[in-house]
Design an enzyme around this catalytic site. Structure first.
Site, PDB file in Angstrom:
ATOM      1  N   ASP A  10      -4.586 -50.634 -32.336  1.00  0.00           N
ATOM      2  CA  ASP A  10      -3.284 -50.084 -31.923  1.00  0.00           C
ATOM      3  C   ASP A  10      -2.154 -50.939 -32.508  1.00  0.00           C
ATOM      4  OD1 ASP A  10      -3.810 -52.369 -30.380  1.00  0.00           O
ATOM      5  OD2 ASP A  10      -2.737 -51.601 -28.621  1.00  0.00           O
ATOM      6  N   ASP A  15      -2.863 -56.852 -34.487  1.00  0.00           N
ATOM      7  CA  ASP A  15      -3.830 -55.897 -35.053  1.00  0.00           C
ATOM      8  C   ASP A  15      -3.725 -55.861 -36.578  1.00  0.00           C
ATOM      9  OD1 ASP A  15      -2.666 -54.767 -32.391  1.00  0.00           O
ATOM     10  OD2 ASP A  15      -4.631 -53.797 -32.532  1.00  0.00           O
ATOM     11  N   ASN A  37      -0.308 -50.567 -27.845  1.00  0.00           N
ATOM     12  CA  ASN A  37       0.972 -51.270 -28.001  1.00  0.00           C
ATOM     13  C   ASN A  37       2.122 -50.286 -28.121  1.00  0.00           C
ATOM     14  OD1 ASN A  37       0.120 -53.977 -27.974  1.00  0.00           O
ATOM     15  ND2 ASN A  37      -0.611 -53.798 -30.079  1.00  0.00           N
ATOM     16  N   THR A 120      -9.654 -53.597 -30.979  1.00  0.00           N
ATOM     17  CA  THR A 120      -8.508 -54.495 -30.791  1.00  0.00           C
ATOM     18  C   THR A 120      -7.386 -53.810 -30.001  1.00  0.00           C
ATOM     19  OG1 THR A 120      -7.434 -53.892 -32.869  1.00  0.00           O
ATOM     20  CG2 THR A 120      -9.039 -55.684 -32.970  1.00  0.00           C
ATOM     21  N   PHE A 161      -3.845 -56.833 -21.259  1.00  0.00           N
ATOM     22  CA  PHE A 161      -3.316 -55.513 -21.642  1.00  0.00           C
ATOM     23  C   PHE A 161      -4.403 -54.491 -22.020  1.00  0.00           C
ATOM     24  CE2 PHE A 161      -1.595 -52.604 -24.889  1.00  0.00           C
ATOM     25  CZ  PHE A 161      -0.588 -52.001 -24.154  1.00  0.00           C
ATOM     26  N   ASN A 162      -5.290 -54.822 -22.961  1.00  0.00           N
ATOM     27  CA  ASN A 162      -6.236 -53.812 -23.463  1.00  0.00           C
ATOM     28  C   ASN A 162      -7.146 -53.279 -22.359  1.00  0.00           C
ATOM     29  OD1 ASN A 162      -5.221 -54.029 -26.035  1.00  0.00           O
ATOM     30  ND2 ASN A 162      -6.790 -55.465 -26.745  1.00  0.00           N
ATOM     31  N   HIS A 236      -4.219 -62.631 -30.986  1.00  0.00           N
ATOM     32  CA  HIS A 236      -5.360 -62.144 -30.196  1.00  0.00           C
ATOM     33  C   HIS A 236      -6.412 -61.445 -31.062  1.00  0.00           C
ATOM     34  CE1 HIS A 236      -2.792 -62.624 -26.642  1.00  0.00           C
ATOM     35  NE2 HIS A 236      -1.863 -61.925 -27.269  1.00  0.00           N
ATOM     36  N   ASP A 237      -5.972 -60.363 -31.727  1.00  0.00           N
ATOM     37  CA  ASP A 237      -6.937 -59.424 -32.306  1.00  0.00           C
ATOM     38  C   ASP A 237      -7.763 -59.986 -33.463  1.00  0.00           C
ATOM     39  OD1 ASP A 237      -6.186 -57.589 -30.426  1.00  0.00           O
ATOM     40  OD2 ASP A 237      -4.664 -56.667 -31.695  1.00  0.00           O
TER      41      ASP A 237
HETATM   42  C1  BDR Z   1      -3.693 -57.403 -26.685  1.00  0.00           C
HETATM   43  O1  BDR Z   1      -2.642 -56.506 -26.343  1.00  0.00           O
HETATM   44  C2  BDR Z   1      -1.816 -56.254 -27.445  1.00  0.00           C
HETATM   45  O2  BDR Z   1      -0.499 -56.583 -27.153  1.00  0.00           O
HETATM   46  C3  BDR Z   1      -2.341 -57.075 -28.597  1.00  0.00           C
HETATM   47  O3  BDR Z   1      -2.312 -56.320 -29.796  1.00  0.00           O
HETATM   48  C4  BDR Z   1      -3.748 -57.430 -28.195  1.00  0.00           C
HETATM   49  O4  BDR Z   1      -4.679 -56.464 -28.636  1.00  0.00           O
HETATM   50  C5  BDR Z   1      -3.425 -58.751 -26.034  1.00  0.00           C
HETATM   51  O5  BDR Z   1      -3.430 -58.604 -24.660  1.00  0.00           O
HETATM   52 CA    CA Z   2      -4.092 -54.771 -30.236  1.00  0.00          CA
END
Ligand code: BDR
Ligand code: CA
Length: 308
Positions: A10, A15, A37, A120, A161-162, A236-237
């Site tokens: 996303d 990403d 996102n 991701t 978040f994910n 993160h990703d």
């Molecule tokens: C995740 O949420 C999104 O903001 C980032 O792309 C990452 O995948 C981090 O919590």
């Molecule tokens: Ca992401």
């Protein structure tokens, strides 16, 4: 031989880096997009932009425009309405594939044995694929996801978040029985980009380097504004990609993982049962707990440098 991978994403600043690393260090067979996102149209646009900018050949397949049971929640505070705030976005010359994300995941894994699915974003597309064809499990090498937090969250005190956007999908993936690698916030917050790193990237002196440097600078500044006291942005990703392509950079622990579903205050919480070995709980994930951040950042730098 490079590992075959499908990246479900996303984009999203981080990403974009995940896609870059996947195209450089794996055989990137397809990219699938999901609302996360930013809305689905933006995720798809940004993924296409990544393929165009990095000169990759994978097709981009649009997927779910909302989670399995809830409305979407976007991360505009960090990524902006475009999902990629920072650089001036160049005109896009590519179009999305007419084949959906689920079709691409199922068909590609029928053609190529032993793919890694790398998630991701929210896990809606991967969950829908597993639901549509449970034999998918027999064809893949495993699933590597960025998601969850062992000791803290970023959307609520405990939820990441994910997983929070689509915990029902996350539960399907986590309990699917697939070999599963999880990169939680605890490890992704060890891989930080700073304005200094953005300067190092800019010094590579190419148009892609300035684009990525702008992404990194704004990403770090946004994290300063909403999360930390200083400009440091967690990549993160990329961890979900590197956990597959460069496992030697990580320390992993085997854990029994569950995710809290539903719409209560615990929505999206990832629970790691540390009693598992005593309780004979089934271990269902390899969780990344430590990363060699210097080595990982060097790979990011080299990947940017490799784009003509
Ligand atoms: C995740 O949420 C999104 O903001 C980032 O792309 C990452 O995948 C981090 O919590
Ligand atoms: Ca992401």
């Amino acid at each position: 031989m490079a590992l075959p991978v499908i990246v479900d994403c996303d984009p999203g600043h981080d990403d974009m880096v995940a896609l870059l690393l996947a195209g450089r260090h794996a055989d990137l067979l397809a990219v699938t997009t999901v609302a996360g996102n930013a809305p689905l149209e933006r995720s798809t646009y940004n993924a296409l932009l990544a393929i165009q900018l990095f000169n990759f050949t994978a097709h981009v397949h649009p997927g779910a425009d909302r989670p399995l049971t809830a409305k979407s929640g976007f991360a505009t505070g960090l990524h902006g309405a475009s999902g990629l705030d920072g650089p001036v976005l160049p005109p896009l010359h590519l179009s999305p594939s007419p084949r959906s994300a689920v079709e691409a995941i199922l068909e590609t894994t029928r053609q190529v044995d032993g793919c890694w699915l790398i998630g991701t974003g929210p896990l809606t597309n991967i969950a829908l694929s597993l639901r549509a064809d449970p034999t998918l499990l027999d064809r893949i090498a495993g699933i590597s996801i960025m998601g969850g937090g062992l000791s803290f969250g970023n959307v609520t005190a405990g939820a990441e978040f994910n997983l929070w956007v689509d915990p029902e999908a996350a539960a399907i993936v986590i309990h699917s029985g697939a070999p599963l690698i999880i990169s939680p916030l605890d490890v992704t917050h060890q891989l930080m980009v700073t304005p200094r790193f953005a300067d190092q990237v800019r010094a590579l002196d190419s148009s892609i380097a300035s684009f990525m440097a702008d992404l990194f600078r704004v990403f770090a500044e946004r994290y300063r504004d909403v999360f930390f006291d200083e400009a440091i942005g967690p990549l993160h990703d990329p961890c979900a990609v590197l956990a597959v392509t460069h496992p030697e950079l990580f320390e992993f622990r085997e854990m029994a993982i569950t995710v809290v579903t539903g719409h209560g205050p615990g929505r999206g919480l990832m629970l790691a049962d540390r009693r598992a070995s005593k309780l004979d709980e089934p271990i269902n994930a390899k969780v990344a707990v430590r990363i060699d951040a210097d080595a990982a950042l060097d790979l990011v730098l080299r990947a940017i440098e490799s784009i003509p």
